[in-house]
Design a protein around this motif. Structure first.
Motif, PDB file in Angstrom:
ATOM      1  N   LYS A   7       0.785  -1.070  -0.185  1.00 16.04           N
ATOM      2  CA  LYS A   7      -0.030   0.137   0.252  1.00 16.04           C
ATOM      3  C   LYS A   7       0.922   1.325  -0.036  1.00 16.04           C
ATOM      4  O   LYS A   7       0.691   2.019  -0.646  1.00 16.04           O
ATOM      5  N   MET A   8       1.851   1.462   0.817  1.00 17.62           N
ATOM      6  CA  MET A   8       2.561   2.526   1.145  1.00 17.62           C
ATOM      7  C   MET A   8       3.764   2.792   0.066  1.00 17.62           C
ATOM      8  O   MET A   8       4.476   3.409  -0.215  1.00 17.62           O
ATOM      9  N   LYS A  13       0.755   2.252  -5.116  1.00 16.46           N
ATOM     10  CA  LYS A  13       0.198   3.053  -5.622  1.00 16.46           C
ATOM     11  C   LYS A  13      -0.176   2.833  -7.122  1.00 16.46           C
ATOM     12  O   LYS A  13      -1.342   3.251  -7.637  1.00 16.46           O
ATOM     13  N   SER A 193      -7.136   6.656  -2.103  1.00 15.77           N
ATOM     14  CA  SER A 193      -6.644   5.896  -1.060  1.00 15.77           C
ATOM     15  C   SER A 193      -6.152   6.464  -0.054  1.00 15.77           C
ATOM     16  O   SER A 193      -5.711   5.931   1.135  1.00 15.77           O
ATOM     17  N   TYR A 194      -5.437   7.784  -0.093  1.00 20.73           N
ATOM     18  CA  TYR A 194      -4.551   8.549   0.903  1.00 20.73           C
ATOM     19  C   TYR A 194      -5.455   9.803   1.414  1.00 20.73           C
ATOM     20  O   TYR A 194      -4.944  10.742   0.842  1.00 20.73           O
ATOM     21  N   ARG A 195      -6.470   9.513   2.070  1.00 17.61           N
ATOM     22  CA  ARG A 195      -7.842  10.398   2.386  1.00 17.61           C
ATOM     23  C   ARG A 195      -7.211  11.479   3.275  1.00 17.61           C
ATOM     24  O   ARG A 195      -7.608  12.678   3.081  1.00 17.61           O
ATOM     25  N   SER A 196      -6.224  11.385   4.025  1.00 14.46           N
ATOM     26  CA  SER A 196      -5.484  12.116   5.087  1.00 14.46           C
ATOM     27  C   SER A 196      -4.565  13.150   4.571  1.00 14.46           C
ATOM     28  O   SER A 196      -4.100  14.248   4.960  1.00 14.46           O
ATOM     29  N   LYS A 197      -4.055  13.003   3.303  1.00  9.79           N
ATOM     30  CA  LYS A 197      -2.936  13.625   2.713  1.00  9.79           C
ATOM     31  C   LYS A 197      -3.464  15.069   2.043  1.00  9.79           C
ATOM     32  O   LYS A 197      -4.686  15.064   1.523  1.00  9.79           O
ATOM     33  N   THR A 219       3.579  11.058  -1.721  1.00  9.75           N
ATOM     34  CA  THR A 219       2.731  11.521  -0.659  1.00  9.75           C
ATOM     35  C   THR A 219       3.183  12.249   0.397  1.00  9.75           C
ATOM     36  O   THR A 219       2.428  12.691   1.493  1.00  9.75           O
TER      37      THR A 219
END
Length: 244
Positions: A7-8, A13, A193-197, A219
């Motif tokens: 994932k990271m 990605k 997928s990276y909602r807090s970024k 990210t």
């Protein structure tokens, strides 16, 4: 399990963005750097890049090309030639077995004064929480180097300057707008997928036909490259947006 595992990293990605039709045709072929994947991709492409799945700043990047002499493996400004794939892979296995790597289709980058360059697009959330392109810069590789990253000796330059030998003034302005828009669209996709970024750094390669390729989306992008430009407008805007 695989999706969580990667994932990271770059592969995770890539796999996530592949699901989106608006973006997937602009993604270079990217796979886990297994022996069979490397061998099969060498049959399909003129060059490949081997990259650390979670590497940054141009660290841990190798380039493989092949011609009538065999396979040429490059890192930094050094190169070695192997006559057979098995010998090449034996050399690669020393580091592939230590860390997780990906193998990616090589893109024949546009050049400026004989040196390759690519693009970094900075995308940040504005006051309303909407993504906006806040900067775009060209990254010119150091002579004979395979990476363009600023921390690996790449030179940040206005994209308009790097495109001068490829497009006229009006076409350059139009092309830069398209790249800004592409960076924003790609960031909106990955943000699913990276909602807090709140910020993304989109690395875009341009090939010899002027087709853009999304190489990677960072990210946790470093803004310092924009501070190296003579015109500090973009950098100041980014600092402002980073407080939202």
């Amino acid at each position: 399990m695989k999706k969580v595992k990667y994932k990271m990293g770059k592969l995770g990605k890539h796999q996530f963005m592949q699901k989106y039709e608006a973006i997937s045709p602009l993604l270079p072929d990217t796979k886990a750097a297994t022996k069979s994947n490397i061998k099969n991709m060498l049959m399909k492409y003129d060059s490949l890049y081997i990259k650390l799945d979670e590497g940054t700043g141009g660290r841990g990047i190798y380039k493989i090309t092949h011609d009538h002499r065999g396979f040429i493996l490059r890192i930094g400004t050094t190169s070695r030639t192997y006559t057979a794939f098995e010998a090449l892979y034996h050399s690669l296995a020393r580091f592939l077995n230590k860390d997780r790597y990906i193998v990616q289709q090589g893109i024949d980058l546009l050049k400026h004064n004989g040196r390759s360059f690519d693009i970094r697009v900075m995308v940040q959330k504005n006051r309303k929480g909407e993504f906006e392109t806040t900067g775009i810069v060209g990254r010119l590789a150091k002579p004979k180097k395979i990476v363009t990253n600023f921390h690996s000796g790449g030179t940040p330059l206005p994209l308009d300057t790097l495109l001068q030998s490829h497009l006229d003034k009006a076409a350059r302005a139009n092309f830069i707008k398209k790249m800004e828009s592409l960076g924003r669209r790609a960031s909106i996709v990955l943000a699913e997928s990276y909602r807090s970024k709140k910020a993304f750094g989109v690395d875009i390669a341009i090939d010899s036909t002027m087709k853009p390729w999304i190489l990677e989306i960072n990210t946790g992008p470093d803004m310092s490259i924009f501070n190296e430009l003579q015109d500090k407008t973009m950098y100041k805007r980014m600092l402002r947006y980073s407080k939202f």
